[in-house]
Each structure stands twice: as C-alpha cells, then as structure tokens.
Design a protein around this motif. Sequence first.
Motif, PDB file in Angstrom:
ATOM      1  N   LEU A  90     -15.403  -5.171   3.891  1.00 30.90           N
ATOM      2  CA  LEU A  90     -15.409  -3.695   4.147  1.00 30.90           C
ATOM      3  C   LEU A  90     -15.474  -2.776   2.944  1.00 30.90           C
ATOM      4  O   LEU A  90     -15.930  -1.650   2.627  1.00 30.90           O
ATOM      5  CB  LEU A  90     -14.335  -3.124   5.193  1.00 30.90           C
ATOM      6  N   GLN A  91     -14.382  -3.416   1.901  1.00 34.67           N
ATOM      7  CA  GLN A  91     -14.561  -2.773   0.680  1.00 34.67           C
ATOM      8  C   GLN A  91     -15.791  -2.665  -0.092  1.00 34.67           C
ATOM      9  O   GLN A  91     -16.302  -1.523  -0.628  1.00 34.67           O
ATOM     10  CB  GLN A  91     -13.346  -3.227  -0.221  1.00 34.67           C
ATOM     11  N   GLN A  92     -16.603  -3.733  -0.212  1.00 36.98           N
ATOM     12  CA  GLN A  92     -17.846  -4.075  -0.797  1.00 36.98           C
ATOM     13  C   GLN A  92     -18.962  -3.091  -0.108  1.00 36.98           C
ATOM     14  O   GLN A  92     -19.684  -2.414  -0.808  1.00 36.98           O
ATOM     15  CB  GLN A  92     -18.360  -5.312  -0.646  1.00 36.98           C
ATOM     16  N   THR A  93     -18.741  -3.186   1.155  1.00 37.39           N
ATOM     17  CA  THR A  93     -20.092  -2.445   1.964  1.00 37.39           C
ATOM     18  C   THR A  93     -19.772  -1.043   2.293  1.00 37.39           C
ATOM     19  O   THR A  93     -20.780  -0.365   2.185  1.00 37.39           O
ATOM     20  CB  THR A  93     -20.177  -3.230   3.520  1.00 37.39           C
ATOM     21  N   PHE A  94     -18.380  -0.678   2.372  1.00 37.03           N
ATOM     22  CA  PHE A  94     -18.183   0.765   3.041  1.00 37.03           C
ATOM     23  C   PHE A  94     -17.255   1.518   1.985  1.00 37.03           C
ATOM     24  O   PHE A  94     -16.902   2.625   2.357  1.00 37.03           O
ATOM     25  CB  PHE A  94     -17.765   0.587   4.468  1.00 37.03           C
ATOM     26  N   ASP A  95     -16.735   0.866   1.069  1.00 37.25           N
ATOM     27  CA  ASP A  95     -15.865   1.475   0.330  1.00 37.25           C
ATOM     28  C   ASP A  95     -14.375   1.771   1.150  1.00 37.25           C
ATOM     29  O   ASP A  95     -14.059   2.866   1.279  1.00 37.25           O
ATOM     30  CB  ASP A  95     -16.051   2.712  -0.612  1.00 37.25           C
ATOM     31  N   ALA A  96     -13.846   0.923   1.951  1.00 33.78           N
ATOM     32  CA  ALA A  96     -12.892   1.116   3.161  1.00 33.78           C
ATOM     33  C   ALA A  96     -12.027  -0.198   3.211  1.00 33.78           C
ATOM     34  O   ALA A  96     -12.304  -1.386   2.721  1.00 33.78           O
ATOM     35  CB  ALA A  96     -13.686   1.631   4.418  1.00 33.78           C
ATOM     36  N   ALA A  97     -10.890  -0.113   3.893  1.00 30.18           N
ATOM     37  CA  ALA A  97     -10.199  -1.056   3.833  1.00 30.18           C
ATOM     38  C   ALA A  97      -9.242  -1.515   2.948  1.00 30.18           C
ATOM     39  O   ALA A  97      -9.394  -2.877   2.635  1.00 30.18           O
ATOM     40  CB  ALA A  97     -10.780  -2.379   4.954  1.00 30.18           C
ATOM     41  N   TYR A  98      -8.541  -0.514   2.388  1.00 32.02           N
ATOM     42  CA  TYR A  98      -7.730  -0.953   1.176  1.00 32.02           C
ATOM     43  C   TYR A  98      -6.287  -1.245   1.437  1.00 32.02           C
ATOM     44  O   TYR A  98      -5.718  -0.304   2.129  1.00 32.02           O
ATOM     45  CB  TYR A  98      -7.973   0.174   0.178  1.00 32.02           C
ATOM     46  N   PRO A  99      -5.598  -2.290   1.016  1.00 33.38           N
ATOM     47  CA  PRO A  99      -4.140  -2.594   1.496  1.00 33.38           C
ATOM     48  C   PRO A  99      -3.486  -1.603   0.523  1.00 33.38           C
ATOM     49  O   PRO A  99      -3.830  -1.206  -0.666  1.00 33.38           O
ATOM     50  CB  PRO A  99      -3.789  -3.886   1.134  1.00 33.38           C
ATOM     51  N   GLU A 100      -2.315  -1.011   0.983  1.00 32.76           N
ATOM     52  CA  GLU A 100      -1.352  -0.295   0.081  1.00 32.76           C
ATOM     53  C   GLU A 100      -0.117  -0.854   0.153  1.00 32.76           C
ATOM     54  O   GLU A 100       0.689  -0.361   1.063  1.00 32.76           O
ATOM     55  CB  GLU A 100      -1.517   1.217   0.541  1.00 32.76           C
ATOM     56  N   PRO A 101       0.169  -1.895  -0.205  1.00 31.87           N
ATOM     57  CA  PRO A 101       1.645  -2.600  -0.159  1.00 31.87           C
ATOM     58  C   PRO A 101       2.432  -2.275  -1.199  1.00 31.87           C
ATOM     59  O   PRO A 101       2.359  -1.465  -1.998  1.00 31.87           O
ATOM     60  CB  PRO A 101       1.002  -4.190  -0.305  1.00 31.87           C
ATOM     61  N   GLN A 102       3.856  -2.748  -0.851  1.00 31.22           N
ATOM     62  CA  GLN A 102       4.780  -2.439  -1.791  1.00 31.22           C
ATOM     63  C   GLN A 102       5.387  -3.655  -2.438  1.00 31.22           C
ATOM     64  O   GLN A 102       6.088  -4.606  -1.575  1.00 31.22           O
ATOM     65  CB  GLN A 102       5.988  -1.684  -0.872  1.00 31.22           C
ATOM     66  N   ALA A 103       5.209  -3.959  -3.606  1.00 32.23           N
ATOM     67  CA  ALA A 103       5.516  -5.402  -4.190  1.00 32.23           C
ATOM     68  C   ALA A 103       7.276  -5.202  -4.012  1.00 32.23           C
ATOM     69  O   ALA A 103       7.745  -6.307  -3.953  1.00 32.23           O
ATOM     70  CB  ALA A 103       5.386  -5.052  -5.809  1.00 32.23           C
ATOM     71  N   ASN A 104       7.911  -4.025  -3.987  1.00 37.77           N
ATOM     72  CA  ASN A 104       9.416  -3.984  -3.966  1.00 37.77           C
ATOM     73  C   ASN A 104      10.104  -4.584  -2.682  1.00 37.77           C
ATOM     74  O   ASN A 104      11.139  -4.805  -2.654  1.00 37.77           O
ATOM     75  CB  ASN A 104       9.819  -2.466  -4.172  1.00 37.77           C
ATOM     76  N   PHE A 105       9.308  -4.970  -1.778  1.00 41.56           N
ATOM     77  CA  PHE A 105       9.616  -5.488  -0.525  1.00 41.56           C
ATOM     78  C   PHE A 105      10.167  -6.733  -0.707  1.00 41.56           C
ATOM     79  O   PHE A 105      11.164  -7.201  -0.059  1.00 41.56           O
ATOM     80  CB  PHE A 105       8.742  -5.358   0.652  1.00 41.56           C
ATOM     81  N   THR A 106       9.736  -7.639  -1.600  1.00 43.97           N
ATOM     82  CA  THR A 106      10.181  -8.869  -1.858  1.00 43.97           C
ATOM     83  C   THR A 106      11.567  -8.937  -2.777  1.00 43.97           C
ATOM     84  O   THR A 106      12.288  -9.831  -2.839  1.00 43.97           O
ATOM     85  CB  THR A 106       9.331  -9.761  -2.670  1.00 43.97           C
ATOM     86  N   TRP A 107      11.658  -7.713  -3.397  1.00 43.58           N
ATOM     87  CA  TRP A 107      13.048  -7.472  -4.077  1.00 43.58           C
ATOM     88  C   TRP A 107      14.214  -6.652  -3.273  1.00 43.58           C
ATOM     89  O   TRP A 107      15.172  -7.315  -2.855  1.00 43.58           O
ATOM     90  CB  TRP A 107      12.597  -6.588  -5.528  1.00 43.58           C
ATOM     91  N   TRP A 108      13.656  -5.375  -3.189  1.00 44.02           N
ATOM     92  CA  TRP A 108      14.806  -4.391  -2.775  1.00 44.02           C
ATOM     93  C   TRP A 108      15.400  -4.793  -1.151  1.00 44.02           C
ATOM     94  O   TRP A 108      16.417  -4.774  -0.916  1.00 44.02           O
ATOM     95  CB  TRP A 108      14.512  -3.053  -2.853  1.00 44.02           C
ATOM     96  N   ILE A 109      14.428  -5.095  -0.485  1.00 43.72           N
ATOM     97  CA  ILE A 109      14.766  -5.907   0.990  1.00 43.72           C
ATOM     98  C   ILE A 109      14.371  -7.370   1.423  1.00 43.72           C
ATOM     99  O   ILE A 109      14.375  -7.587   2.305  1.00 43.72           O
ATOM    100  CB  ILE A 109      13.952  -4.817   2.073  1.00 43.72           C
ATOM    101  N   GLY A 110      14.009  -8.027   0.087  1.00 46.04           N
ATOM    102  CA  GLY A 110      13.744  -9.366   0.087  1.00 46.04           C
ATOM    103  C   GLY A 110      14.797 -10.095   0.834  1.00 46.04           C
ATOM    104  O   GLY A 110      14.177 -10.974   1.458  1.00 46.04           O
TER     105      GLY A 110
END
Length: 583
Positions: free
Chosen positions: A419-439
């Motif tokens: 979907l990213q390649q075809t429609f410029d859509a479906a982008y993850p917006e994750p939080q790397a901090n989750f493995t740390w602060w609430i890890g």
Amino acid sequence: MHNYSRFLLLLVLCSACALANEPFAERVLLNGNILTVDARDSVAAALAIRAGRIVAVGSNAEISALMGPGTEQIDLHGLTATPGLLDSHAHFSSGGLQTLTNVSLNYPLVASVADVIKSVAARAVNTPPGGWVLGSGWDEGKLSELRYVYAADLDPVSADHPVWLTHTTGHYGVANSQALAMAGITAQTPDPPGGVIDRDAEGNPTGVLKESAMALVTQLIPAATAEQERDALRMMSREFNRECMTGLKDPGIFDATWKAYQDVSNEGALTVRVFALWHSPDTLDEARQLVQKIAPFTRPYETTGDDRLISGGIKLFADGSGGARTAWLWQDWNKNRSGVDEGNQGFPGIDPDVLRELIFLYHDAGLHMGVHAIGDRAIDFVVASYALALIRNPQHGLRHAIIHANIPTELAMNTMAALQQTFDAAYPEPQANFTWWIGDTYAGNFGPQRSLRLNPFHTFQQKGIHWGGGSDFDVTPFPARYGIWASMARQPLLGVYGADPFGQAEAVDVHTALRSFTLWNAHQMFLEDKIGSLEVGKYADIAVWNVDLYTAPAEDIKNMQCQMTLLQGEVVYRLGQDSEGPE
C-alpha cells in the motif's frame, strides 16, 4: 526636472543596493558537523539561512562567501546539527494539561505503591474538601510490588476527596471509593461496551477501570479552563524546544483544543509545527457531522497553510492497550511473562463493522487518518480496511497511518509495503520508547515470543516500509533522543524480566533511527518538501547537539543534550539562556 532626475537616480541606486544585498545570508552556522539527512546522508560543515529557509549547505568557505555586513554568525565549535526532531504521535495538548494539573506519579519519583499513597496524601492535604485529587503516570511494571494500585490503598489518605489516578498508558486508571460512589459503580454495575471494571474475587470493584469504563469516573471531573489549555500549549512548546524538537502530530483533539492552538499560534507562542488529528466519534451520524465541519480546511495534501498549525485529519481507535491487556490479539495475553491470561485476547475498541464504515467514510471524504491498533488482530483489521478502502476508491497520497502498530503479522507488513508503494498509504507510527519506558510491563504482558516482534523496525526496513517515530507522550517521556536510542537498544527500563526481553534482531542503526524522527515524520505531516532534512529551500528547523549521533555509542545518544533549537531560522532555545550554548 532636476529634482525628478535625482529621485530616479536614488531609486536606481536603492534597487541596486537591494539586489547586491539579496545573496547575503541573514544567519550562518559555521564550523559544525551538520547531519543533513538528505538522500545521500551528506555531512557538511556549515549552512546559510535567509528568510527562514536554508539557502546553502556546504563548506565553511562556501558559506562564508554568502556573509554580508549584517549576517549573524553562529560558530558551532564542532557541535553536531541535525534537522529539528519530530514526533509522529504526542498528546501535546492533553499531556501538557495533565503535566500542569496532575500530581506526577512517574518513575523514579514513584517506585512503590507506598510512594503513590504518599503522593496522594500530600496533594489531598492541599486540596479543599470535596475537591478532586488527580494524578498520572503510575505503572505497575515500575512499582516494587508489581501490582495495580487499588481503591483500598487510596481510601485511608483521601476520605474527603474523590481521587482519579491515570495509568501511564492512559488506557486505565484507579479511583478511590468516594469517586466510585459518585460514579455509581457497585458490584452490580455491568462492564460498559468496550470497557472493564476490575473486580476482586468476590466481584467487588477494586477501583481499577479500563478503557471506556474510565469515563464513568472521568466524566465527573471538572473540565480544564481555556486559559489552562493555552498555558499547557505554551509550556509544551518551550519544553519541546528545550529538547531540540520542532514538530509533532497531536492525535484526538476537540474544538476547545483547536481554539487554544489558534490562540497560542496567533500570539506567537507556538514554537513548534503541529499537525492535529481530530477525535473521531463512534457513530456514523456524528462522524458525518464532523466531516462536514472540518473537511473544507483539512486538506494537507493541497495546503498546509502557514505550516505552523495544520488541521491534518482524523484519529480512530481499533483496540485498547498493551499495558491493560485490552488490545485485540489472535492469541491469549500473557501475564507475568510466562503465565497466560486464559480466555483474554483483548477486544476491539468499537464494533469492527462500524470501525470499517468509519474508515471508508473518512477515506471517501479525502481525509487523512490514523487508527490506533496495538494488537496483531487489530493491526490486521486496520490494514485490511485500508486496502479495501483503496480498492473501492483508489485515492493516492492520503498517507493513512497505523498508530502504534506494536506487533504486526507478516501479512500486515506485506500489505503495508504494497500500500505504501502503490497508494502512499498504510504507514506505521510506532513508539520505540515502549520497549524502554513501559518495557517491563510490556515484556510481562506480551510474553516471550510476541515480545521479540514488538516494534519490528528491522523487518520494516527489509520490506521497504517507512515509519514515523513517536513517543505517545505522556505515555512515555517525549524527548525524541530517547526514541532514537530505543530504536537501537531495545532495552527495558528496569529489567524485571531480564535485560534483553525484546531481543536485538529488530534493532536498527542510528541513521535509520534518526530518519524515522525527522524526514519520515515530515512525510506523515505532509511537510517533507519543507522540513525533515537540512537542504536548500527547506525551512531552517535545526537542532544542535553536544554529541555526534553518527559516531557516538548508543547510550550517549540517550543522554545527549540539546544546545540550540532553531525554528524557521529563528533561535527558539539556547542552552543556559545564551550563556552556555554556541555563540
């Protein structure tokens, strides 16, 4: 005639002076280590700024040639500059308001249930009888007892006050008995749709309320004033600048928040770029009303206005929380790492059929959206819904996002890539901090196998998936330097279940991590042609650090210190009020 000739001569001379001065830079940065984050990942020594934009990037000699009598010189003395850091998901307004009004229960201020009780007691003493005692930031994974806070803990120190303490994830909290009574919550109260009233072995409410059940209590808390909303935005702007941050996406705003943003922006105190997502109603009729209201001025692919305050789109919820074990999974949740929460696979945030219709509605209206999805089943559902929406109505460039996207399946990731390649859509917006602060909480709840695929950045990279790094402030601390470090380190805060419960297979290098907090986030704000890298023609949104990110050990990046922040060429923060930073 003589006077007229002199006037013409003066006019010509003034025009010539203006033309001669035009190439001069208003401000230059010299003697630096400038990480441009351009397509080649170029590193330069200097850059020049005019009218808020970068007009040249290169060597000291090249940039010095653009200096004139009025050019301000900033000698970096070898310090490192990067694009201003961006956050794809920060509750800038609501998190700022909680920071101003709630007692902080964050670690390390609070490291035990006893610490929570002491903090509540201290606030209660200074609160008029009957007034609410509000707190936020507690997390059982950071408490020495490794358990929830309960009403029974709070009642002895809060008899004259209703109490509500929000968990750091924002998806659950605890009320004392007075607040439960005010809300009419008893053993006979059923769980509301999409919510859980935690109960003891006899079926009595413990005080812990999850997801929609929180509203039974929180709807009773007096709303913040307009001035408190504005104060929170002013404070957060300053704090973001102190951390070399220049922009963010604020998810789930309402009318009052938008008005506060406009007010603070108009007074010149909004010193970050804000891309706001409106909170989606849960019914189609209300959603249609929202579309009618905001669609005319919510077209970031057509215009981002002044590039400072952008009405960007819509935020929806597909499921709950990894901390509360309410996110929607294919398999039962774990608890205490190796145990199984039998029969609990979480649940969808709203009826899935309604959610899909909402996604179709917003997509057909040409609105960008981000859908909160943490569990693998929720992520599968959201990505499939995006695919169906795009097949039905193939609009390119709306850049729909999967907010959090904690543990995507292989199918979901392959679909994201397509979907990213075809429609410029479906982008993850994750939080790397989750493995740390609430890890520590996450490692216990996701269990040994799922933890290994939490935040699968390396797999994203292999599949050509771009993502936008975020903090989910105030779930985790907002400084993006933490997110860059956590993308590389994947280390929990306390190591309750070992020092490496998430493994290192999904770690990425600093170049990739930095790009996820700069250029890839700029893309998700529809500003990639204007910010996110230090290139000619872009706004001079610049961060100056005391650490060279490309050569420093990861731990140094976690602890690096912002020296100076520029927004659109203007210095909005300088360490030590001009006395200790670069000159």
